[in-house]
Design an enzyme around this catalytic site. Structure first.
Site, PDB file in Angstrom:
ATOM      1  N   GLU A 262       1.040  -1.238   0.043  1.00  0.00           N
ATOM      2  CA  GLU A 262       0.001   0.082  -0.102  1.00  0.00           C
ATOM      3  C   GLU A 262       0.874   1.263   0.034  1.00  0.00           C
ATOM      4  O   GLU A 262       2.208   1.102   0.340  1.00  0.00           O
ATOM      5  CB  GLU A 262      -0.921   0.013   1.308  1.00  0.00           C
ATOM      6  CG  GLU A 262      -1.559  -1.017   1.717  1.00  0.00           C
ATOM      7  CD  GLU A 262      -2.109  -1.173   2.878  1.00  0.00           C
ATOM      8  OE1 GLU A 262      -2.326  -0.368   3.699  1.00  0.00           O
ATOM      9  OE2 GLU A 262      -2.672  -2.375   3.173  1.00  0.00           O
TER      10      GLU A 262
ATOM     11  N   LYS B 189       2.189   4.623   1.724  1.00  0.00           N
ATOM     12  CA  LYS B 189       2.038   5.201   2.881  1.00  0.00           C
ATOM     13  C   LYS B 189       1.534   6.616   2.916  1.00  0.00           C
ATOM     14  O   LYS B 189       2.434   7.694   2.177  1.00  0.00           O
ATOM     15  CB  LYS B 189       3.451   5.135   3.655  1.00  0.00           C
ATOM     16  CG  LYS B 189       3.540   5.452   5.171  1.00  0.00           C
ATOM     17  CD  LYS B 189       4.893   5.074   5.761  1.00  0.00           C
ATOM     18  CE  LYS B 189       4.717   5.254   7.100  1.00  0.00           C
ATOM     19  NZ  LYS B 189       4.531   6.759   7.502  1.00  0.00           N
TER      20      LYS B 189
ATOM     21  N   ASP C 261       0.722  10.487   3.926  1.00  0.00           N
ATOM     22  CA  ASP C 261       1.431  11.249   4.856  1.00  0.00           C
ATOM     23  C   ASP C 261       0.271  12.442   5.367  1.00  0.00           C
ATOM     24  O   ASP C 261       0.285  13.668   4.837  1.00  0.00           O
ATOM     25  CB  ASP C 261       2.625  12.174   4.199  1.00  0.00           C
ATOM     26  CG  ASP C 261       3.465  12.452   5.172  1.00  0.00           C
ATOM     27  OD1 ASP C 261       3.348  12.328   6.450  1.00  0.00           O
ATOM     28  OD2 ASP C 261       4.453  13.322   4.691  1.00  0.00           O
TER      29      ASP C 261
ATOM     30  N   TYR D 120      -6.906  -0.141   7.261  1.00  0.00           N
ATOM     31  CA  TYR D 120      -6.656  -1.045   8.316  1.00  0.00           C
ATOM     32  C   TYR D 120      -8.075  -1.195   9.172  1.00  0.00           C
ATOM     33  O   TYR D 120      -8.410  -0.105   9.530  1.00  0.00           O
ATOM     34  CB  TYR D 120      -5.449  -0.628   9.163  1.00  0.00           C
ATOM     35  CG  TYR D 120      -5.298  -1.504  10.208  1.00  0.00           C
ATOM     36  CD1 TYR D 120      -5.015  -3.061   9.936  1.00  0.00           C
ATOM     37  CD2 TYR D 120      -4.713  -1.000  11.603  1.00  0.00           C
ATOM     38  CE1 TYR D 120      -4.698  -3.854  10.979  1.00  0.00           C
ATOM     39  CE2 TYR D 120      -4.334  -1.968  12.421  1.00  0.00           C
ATOM     40  CZ  TYR D 120      -4.280  -3.237  12.199  1.00  0.00           C
ATOM     41  OH  TYR D 120      -3.876  -4.137  13.152  1.00  0.00           O
TER      42      TYR D 120
ATOM     43  N   LYS E 266      10.499   3.934   3.197  1.00  0.00           N
ATOM     44  CA  LYS E 266      10.442   5.215   3.421  1.00  0.00           C
ATOM     45  C   LYS E 266      11.013   5.949   1.740  1.00  0.00           C
ATOM     46  O   LYS E 266      12.152   5.326   1.461  1.00  0.00           O
ATOM     47  CB  LYS E 266      11.092   6.207   4.247  1.00  0.00           C
ATOM     48  CG  LYS E 266      10.405   5.730   5.753  1.00  0.00           C
ATOM     49  CD  LYS E 266       9.172   6.619   5.945  1.00  0.00           C
ATOM     50  CE  LYS E 266       9.674   7.730   6.733  1.00  0.00           C
ATOM     51  NZ  LYS E 266       8.926   8.348   7.629  1.00  0.00           N
TER      52      LYS E 266
ATOM     53  N   CYS F  54      22.117  43.982  12.013  1.00  0.00           N
ATOM     54  CA  CYS F  54      21.097  43.953  10.972  1.00  0.00           C
ATOM     55  C   CYS F  54      21.839  44.102   9.851  1.00  0.00           C
ATOM     56  O   CYS F  54      22.442  45.267   9.700  1.00  0.00           O
ATOM     57  CB  CYS F  54      19.942  44.856  11.391  1.00  0.00           C
ATOM     58  SG  CYS F  54      18.757  45.056   9.876  1.00  0.00           S
TER      59      CYS F  54
ATOM     60  N   CYS G  74      20.434  47.853   8.645  1.00  0.00           N
ATOM     61  CA  CYS G  74      20.461  49.084   9.475  1.00  0.00           C
ATOM     62  C   CYS G  74      21.504  48.986  10.342  1.00  0.00           C
ATOM     63  O   CYS G  74      22.119  50.074  11.114  1.00  0.00           O
ATOM     64  CB  CYS G  74      19.185  49.502  10.019  1.00  0.00           C
ATOM     65  SG  CYS G  74      18.671  48.273  11.147  1.00  0.00           S
TER      66      CYS G  74
ATOM     67  N   CYS H 252      15.826  42.006  14.210  1.00  0.00           N
ATOM     68  CA  CYS H 252      16.279  43.399  14.443  1.00  0.00           C
ATOM     69  C   CYS H 252      15.357  44.282  15.089  1.00  0.00           C
ATOM     70  O   CYS H 252      14.100  44.429  14.554  1.00  0.00           O
ATOM     71  CB  CYS H 252      16.445  44.156  13.082  1.00  0.00           C
ATOM     72  SG  CYS H 252      16.610  45.733  12.876  1.00  0.00           S
TER      73      CYS H 252
ATOM     74  N   CYS I 285      14.318  50.777  10.221  1.00  0.00           N
ATOM     75  CA  CYS I 285      15.047  49.688   9.558  1.00  0.00           C
ATOM     76  C   CYS I 285      14.322  49.703   7.966  1.00  0.00           C
ATOM     77  O   CYS I 285      12.954  49.120   8.499  1.00  0.00           O
ATOM     78  CB  CYS I 285      15.110  48.426  10.236  1.00  0.00           C
ATOM     79  SG  CYS I 285      15.943  46.832   9.263  1.00  0.00           S
TER      80      CYS I 285
HETATM   81  S1  IVH Z   1      -0.978   0.413   8.843  1.00  0.00           S
HETATM   82  C1  IVH Z   1      -0.029  -1.275  13.122  1.00  0.00           C
HETATM   83  N1  IVH Z   1      -1.206   1.611   6.567  1.00  0.00           N
HETATM   84  O1  IVH Z   1       1.794   5.360   8.934  1.00  0.00           O
HETATM   85  C2  IVH Z   1      -0.164  -0.620  11.702  1.00  0.00           C
HETATM   86  N2  IVH Z   1      -0.405   2.988   8.125  1.00  0.00           N
HETATM   87  O2  IVH Z   1       4.111   4.486  11.138  1.00  0.00           O
HETATM   88  C3  IVH Z   1      -0.810   0.143  11.724  1.00  0.00           C
HETATM   89  N3  IVH Z   1       0.084   5.103   7.318  1.00  0.00           N
HETATM   90  O3  IVH Z   1       0.437   5.861  12.150  1.00  0.00           O
HETATM   91  C4  IVH Z   1      -0.926   1.282  10.405  1.00  0.00           C
HETATM   92  N4  IVH Z   1      -0.197   4.885   5.331  1.00  0.00           N
HETATM   93  O4  IVH Z   1      -0.750   7.087  10.279  1.00  0.00           O
HETATM   94  C5  IVH Z   1      -0.750   1.661   7.804  1.00  0.00           C
HETATM   95  N5  IVH Z   1      -1.325   2.254   4.189  1.00  0.00           N
HETATM   96  C6  IVH Z   1      -0.905   2.398   5.481  1.00  0.00           C
HETATM   97  C7  IVH Z   1      -0.624   3.706   5.909  1.00  0.00           C
HETATM   98  C8  IVH Z   1      -0.292   3.778   7.312  1.00  0.00           C
HETATM   99  C9  IVH Z   1      -0.003   5.996   6.156  1.00  0.00           C
HETATM  100  C10 IVH Z   1       0.739   5.958   8.615  1.00  0.00           C
HETATM  101  C11 IVH Z   1      -0.175   5.896   9.901  1.00  0.00           C
HETATM  102  C12 IVH Z   1       0.496   5.111  10.984  1.00  0.00           C
HETATM  103  C13 IVH Z   1       1.935   5.372  10.620  1.00  0.00           C
HETATM  104  C14 IVH Z   1       2.793   4.140  10.944  1.00  0.00           C
END
Ligand code: IVH
Length: 665
Positions: A110, A112, A114, A223, A309, A403, A406, A421, A427
């Protein structure tokens, strides 16, 4: 169909249309038709308070009934994931799982996302609670705010969902919304959000859910937890959740080999740049719930999942010089001047160094090869130095002590990272940007004077502060380059015109730190004229709705400076408005002086915002939550049940709209 049946039918239809629009991105009716249905439902619900439903689509527009957030424990703790940064670490994870399971397994891959993580609880197909991650054990109940997010279903589709379950995911602010928000904050002189993640979590914590509704957040779920989930596989559960109406990312894939996992990583390392929301990596999860259970958890994170990451886009280039910029409030920002280099599609020549600590941290020298990155941030930043490339050491970069413009010695407040400053009236960049702010559209709106004209007038010594603007004469312009007689005439006319600008905008235009347009309006309404504001004590200032200690102190400090008082006196002499207009003031009374009032529910004679103003105009204070110091609750229809309960417990009077209006007349 009677009205009650119509309410139920409208709710059903609106849930469906929301899902079509926000989850499937394929609406079947126009926005106009949608609004018409929503308004019809709103008015029927007002006529039938007994039909109140915590999951009605009308709650999507939010309400400014705010309560401080209550902390609630998570039924299942919200854990974090172990991080990896290379494919070889991913391979280690894969091999470890294989060894521990000693069986075939699948990996769900999946993105991740942000943003800000959230846990949603559904009972009998209805959203009952939304809680932030908090410390993992307990978080804030942000249900009212989350209900405004259109892609989160309030009521589930079908009937195959478990009676009770939790689903977790990420609340996101799409890039486009983030950029628009920051642009408008910049105009209002409010601090910018560094990235969409901060913007999303900041928005979730707003007290006013109608504000949240305006910010257009989105959410992906990834999840599910509960006793009676539909399938044994994580991926299969997500697919079921999609059927119930949740937004599940289309990018999620099930992989059977390590090579497939690598292919997923390689693909999204590039493809993620085209996505409308921010992502910072990939999450790999063992798919079978039984196998997940076998693998178990370490103290902080599951053994069955890991995050990979993305490498933030990084480039190496030469640091040629550090220059310094002085902003409107005197903050001095160091800027790195670099050999131009291509980074994520744009050529970068300068990067922010933020403050003196960063220069120290990297022990920067001129000529150093430095790493620059563009993370979620807009301006690239320096994230490291390649010390191996340092064959000849250039001069050490030392933060300036005076500064750059000035020459005044800089000051650094205790515990603060920034240098200032302090020469705010002498200034040049500070003086000039104060004038630019004064004439800007949101302030005095003197259209004919743009930043270039300000610069010209300033550089020729014709204006040093905003009061000087009003002493300008036609003949002052005669020797200015690039400004003909016609333009000069326009400038003088526009200045004369600006004497009509109402007090609240004049107050904003003064540029008092932390006094944005909204705060200026509140202060103007609360105090009526500049003399009362100048005389106000800190407790009188903080008694105004939404004015806290920080703003109050800044207002006091502003008027304590003789130079500011002189400026106000000159502007007043020039004929600017320093008191509210008659029609606004004529309704003012002291009937509600000393009263703290909570507004709750839906009203018939005035809108909620109008009532807020009426309260302030009559000397009262608006407060958001019921406590024992609340004088009374002004209650419309459908007052929140938790408020009512609290009012009864604390013996706080609940006053109807009619009683309230009678009190004032
Ligand atoms: S699973 C026990 N899936 O990443 C695992 N987390 O460091 C539960 N996050 O706090 C998390 N995308 O906020 C999961 N596809 C994804 C995610 C994801 C972003 C974030 C989530 C979590 C952090 C984990």
């Amino acid at each position: 169909m009677n009205e009650v049946e119509r309410i139920l039918e409208l709710r059903r239809q609106l849930h469906e249309h929301n899902h079509n629009y926000y989850v499937l991105s394929s609406p079947t009716i126009s926005d106009f038709e949608f609004d018409a249905l929503l308004r019809e439902l709103q008015s029927l619900e007002e006529a039938h308070p007994e039909m109140y439903d915590a999951t009605s689509p009308t709650l999507r527009v939010g309400s400014d009934i705010s309560k401080g957030f209550t902390q609630v424990p998570h039924k299942y703790p919200m854990l974090s994931l172990g991080n990896t940064y290379s494919k070889s670490e991913v391979a280690d994870f894969y091999e470890r799982v294989k060894r521990l399971l000693n069986d075939d397994f699948e990996i769900c891959c999946e993105l991740k996302f942000d943003g800000s993580s959230i846990s949603l609880t559904y009972k009998d197909g209805k959203l009952v609670q939304a809680v932030t991650r908090g410390d993992g054990e307990k978080g804030d109940d942000v249900t009212a705010n989350v209900k405004t997010i259109r892609s989160i279903p309030l009521v589930l589709k079908g009937d195959s969902y478990p009676r009770e379950f939790e689903i977790r995911g990420e609340i996101l602010m799409p890039w486009a919304v983030f950029e628009e928000l920051n642009q408008s904050r910049e105009k209002q002189g409010e601090p910018l959000f560094a990235n969409p993640r901060n913007a999303a979590s900041g928005t979730l914590k707003l007290m006013d859910s109608s504000e949240v509704a305006k910010r257009k957040l989105d959410a992906y779920l990834y999840y599910m937890l509960g006793e009676e989930l539909p399938a044994e596989g994580h991926y299969e559960n997500l697919m079921a959740a999609r059927e119930w109406g949740f937004k599940i990312s289309e990018t999620t894939r099930k992989c059977h080999t390590l090579d497939e996992v690598f292919a997923f990583i390689d693909h999204f390392d590039q493809a993620r740049k085209e996505l409308p929301v921010a992502t910072d990596g990939i999450v790999l999860k063992v798919n079978s719930l039984r196998q997940q259970k076998n693998l178990g958890y370490t103290a902080k994170s599951p053994r069955w999942a890991i995050a990979y990451k993305f490498q933030a886009e990084r480039a190496l280039t030469r640091l040629n010089e550090v220059t310094y910029q002085v902003g409107r409030t005197g903050v001095v920002t160091p800027v790195a001047n670099l050999d131009p280099i291509l980074l994520s599609g744009t050529i970068v020549k300068r990067a922010s160094l933020h403050n003196a600590d960063i220069i120290e941290k990297y022990d920067l020298h001129i000529g150093d090869m430095v790493y620059i990155e563009k993370g979620g941030e807009i301006i690239p930043k320096i994230t490291g130095v390649d010390t191996d490339a340092r064959f000849m050491l250039g001069d050490k970069v030392r933060f300036i002590t005076n500064c750059p413009v000035c020459g005044t010695p800089l000051v650094r407040a205790e515990g603060e990272a920034a240098h200032y400053c302090p020469n705010e009236f002498g200034c040049a960049p500070q003086m000039r940007t104060k004038i630019e702010h004064f004439v800007s559209r949101e302030a005095m709106n003197i259209e004919t004077i743009g930043p270039e004209t300000v610069e010209l007038l300033f550089n020729y010594g014709l204006i040093k502060n905003v009061a000087d603007l009003y002493s300008l004469q036609m003949e002052d312009f005669m020797f200015l380059p690039r400004l003909g007689a016609k333009s000069a005439e326009n400038v003088v006319a526009a200045l004369a015109q600006s004497r009509q600008v109402p007090f609240e905008r004049v107050l904003f235009a003064l540029g008092i730190r932390y006094v944005g347009a909204t705060v200026a309006k509140r202060l103007a309404r609360a105090f009526g004229d500049i003399d009362s504001l100048i005389a106000a004590t800190i407790p009188q200032l903080t008694a105004v709705d939404e004015i806290g200690e920080r703003i109050a102190t800044s207002v006091k400090a502003y008027f304590e400076k003789p130079a500011n008082m002189e400026l106000v006196a000159r502007l007043r002499e020039a004929g600017l408005k320093f008191r509210l207009e008659e029609e606004v003031t004529s309704n003012r009374t002291d009937i509600l002086a000393g009263k703290s009032i909570v507004i709750s529910g839906v009203f018939t004679h005035h809108s909620r915002d109008e009532y807020k103003e009426i309260i302030e105009q009559n000397g009262g204070k608006n407060v958001s939550s019921v406590s024992k110091s609340t004088s009374f609750i002004l209650a419309g229809e459908n007052m929140g049940p938790s408020k009512l309960e609290k009012a009864q417990k604390l013996n706080v009077k609940v006053m109807s709209e009619d009683e309230f209006l009678a009190l004032l007349s």
